[in-house]
Write an enzyme that holds these catalytic residues in place. Sequence first.
Site, PDB file in Angstrom:
ATOM      1  N   ARG A 222      -7.846 -29.713   6.623  1.00  0.00           N
ATOM      2  CA  ARG A 222      -6.728 -28.916   6.117  1.00  0.00           C
ATOM      3  C   ARG A 222      -7.147 -27.469   5.887  1.00  0.00           C
ATOM      4  NH1 ARG A 222      -2.638 -31.617   1.824  1.00  0.00           N
ATOM      5  NH2 ARG A 222      -1.663 -33.148   3.206  1.00  0.00           N
TER       6      ARG A 222
ATOM      7  N   THR B  72     -11.282 -28.246  19.786  1.00  0.00           N
ATOM      8  CA  THR B  72     -11.309 -27.162  20.766  1.00  0.00           C
ATOM      9  C   THR B  72     -12.745 -26.761  21.061  1.00  0.00           C
ATOM     10  OG1 THR B  72      -9.184 -26.360  19.932  1.00  0.00           O
ATOM     11  CG2 THR B  72     -10.464 -24.855  21.295  1.00  0.00           C
TER      12      THR B  72
ATOM     13  N   THR C  39      -9.624 -22.440   8.681  1.00  0.00           N
ATOM     14  CA  THR C  39      -9.440 -21.037   9.090  1.00  0.00           C
ATOM     15  C   THR C  39      -8.810 -20.197   7.984  1.00  0.00           C
ATOM     16  OG1 THR C  39      -7.285 -21.545  10.048  1.00  0.00           O
ATOM     17  CG2 THR C  39      -9.184 -21.666  11.513  1.00  0.00           C
TER      18      THR C  39
ATOM     19  N   HIS D  40      35.852 -26.941  38.248  1.00  0.00           N
ATOM     20  CA  HIS D  40      36.172 -26.103  37.089  1.00  0.00           C
ATOM     21  C   HIS D  40      36.295 -26.944  35.820  1.00  0.00           C
ATOM     22  CE1 HIS D  40      36.541 -22.909  39.940  1.00  0.00           C
ATOM     23  NE2 HIS D  40      37.581 -23.459  40.531  1.00  0.00           N
TER      24      HIS D  40
ATOM     25  N   LYS E  14       1.035  -9.659  13.558  1.00  0.00           N
ATOM     26  CA  LYS E  14       1.303  -8.487  12.706  1.00  0.00           C
ATOM     27  C   LYS E  14       0.378  -7.332  13.084  1.00  0.00           C
ATOM     28  CE  LYS E  14       1.439  -6.863   7.939  1.00  0.00           C
ATOM     29  NZ  LYS E  14       1.519  -7.232   6.502  1.00  0.00           N
TER      30      LYS E  14
ATOM     31  N   THR F 191     -12.749 -24.137  16.661  1.00  0.00           N
ATOM     32  CA  THR F 191     -12.652 -25.151  15.623  1.00  0.00           C
ATOM     33  C   THR F 191     -12.615 -26.541  16.249  1.00  0.00           C
ATOM     34  OG1 THR F 191     -10.224 -25.181  15.660  1.00  0.00           O
ATOM     35  CG2 THR F 191     -11.271 -23.606  14.180  1.00  0.00           C
ATOM     36  N   GLY F 192     -13.109 -27.528  15.517  1.00  0.00           N
ATOM     37  CA  GLY F 192     -12.953 -28.941  15.808  1.00  0.00           C
ATOM     38  C   GLY F 192     -12.967 -29.339  17.267  1.00  0.00           C
TER      39      GLY F 192
END
Length: 527
Positions: free
Chosen positions: A67, A40, A70, A293, A141, A37-38
Amino acid sequence: MSGKKQVRRALLSVTDKSGLVEFAKSLAGHGIELVSTGGTARALREAGLAVKDISELTGFPEMLDGRVKTLHPRVHGGILHIRENAGHVAAVKEHGIEPIDMVVVNLYAFEKTAQKPGATFAEVIENIDIGGPSMVRSAAKNWEDVAIVTYASDYSKLSEELAANNGALTRETRWELAKKAFSVTAAYDTAIANTLEKITSPEPAEAPVQFADAAKADFPAVLRVSYPLAMSLRYGENPHQRAALYSDGTKTGVAGGTQLQGKELSYNNLVDLDACWELAQEFDAPGVAIIKHTNPCGAATGETILEAYKKALEADPISAFGGVIGINREVDGAAAEEIAKLFVEAIAAPSFTEEAKARFAAKKNLRLVEIKNAQTPQVIKQVSGGLLLQDADLGHVTADELKVVTARKPTEDELAALLFAWRVCKHVKSNAIVYARNGQTISVGAGQMSRIDSAKFGAMKAILPLEGCVAASDAFFPFPDGLEVIAKAGATAIIQPGGSVKDADVIAAADKLGVAMVFTGMRHFRH
């Protein structure tokens, strides 16, 4: 649990492009199709890689200023369908959905945008990533079939595994990646919720965002804490206890410090470093705190760090052996030369000169840590079954805010010493009594079960003469006896909060002994 699965198509969409091109080249080397995308996709093409735009995959253009790009069945169907489920395979085939076997995503730097000076509310909202977390969750997932990559630090290891397995990844690797991915989305949502909760109003959207004053804001209805693992430690307070350090990611404070040399930092080193660093930051002049300490065995200010160190050490050189040192200025060669004569575990400072580093280099085990100061508005402590949250003890008093309650007023020298002792007292475990003079602790009585015992212990262990010193008490004297011990030891002035039902008796005792006493109206318990 081998379960190797071939990677044939990878979707890449990252904000942090560190190592991206090298990783994408390793993927392409195994014949893996790259979809992106874009920005990348642009970065990969500029590196000479063949890339399919996400719009080619979906058959739908990116829209709404990016917006929606994907959020499409051809993306999520390609990720989520179970490869061994005949119904799923038939459904994606019917709709011409191509499998996506790897998703490489990292998210918009939401917190950086929100903290950017002048950032508007509209900018903050616009930088809430929707498509990225959705793809991450979908891929995680369906980890049995899809590898989800959310950390650039994993690129090298994954490239090696793909090379070893002819373009496949094991089930173990996919499972580890999935667990990391869910922690990424959890931390991201936590950052959004915590940030938005601090915003006073969404209006006007184009004006710089206004955050509520942390000191005045209500405590959150839900305490969300998400700190990534910074390092595993050898053990905790004792060898039979496991331990690890987690960081808030700001690269400030002790957790974000840079270790320049020495052995691995231990749990106890970090706790003591935090204590000495916080105390050293109390001083406007060059200051040094020597901690053992978590309690100061010596603290001092001076014209230079060398002078401050010598004064801090002079207070209790026996306890300082094996301690930890906090310094609020750059450490130069002269100071390093003197400090190097003492065995200490670790030193924290904002920086060290090259000369100082060279001097300390001979002490191979000495840990040197450079620290950027951090503002910690609130602190958390664990108790069984829950957490306690409180405002950090940032309270200070000035000379004008002190209330002189005795017939004799403190002299200018006594007043300066009292204010110094009061700042140190805040960092001593209660019950706390600090004897001090001329920007130098003389002795410290810490953590005793009664205030009079702290007064006695501090007086008893003093190496330097107490005659003519001053004393600070972190809380009020419940009876005159503690004050009487301090006066008998040689203190001529005392600073304390006041507020006891026996204040009148304590004041009368001070007047009888000719001791000047001031009330702060502020307590500094430290548990």
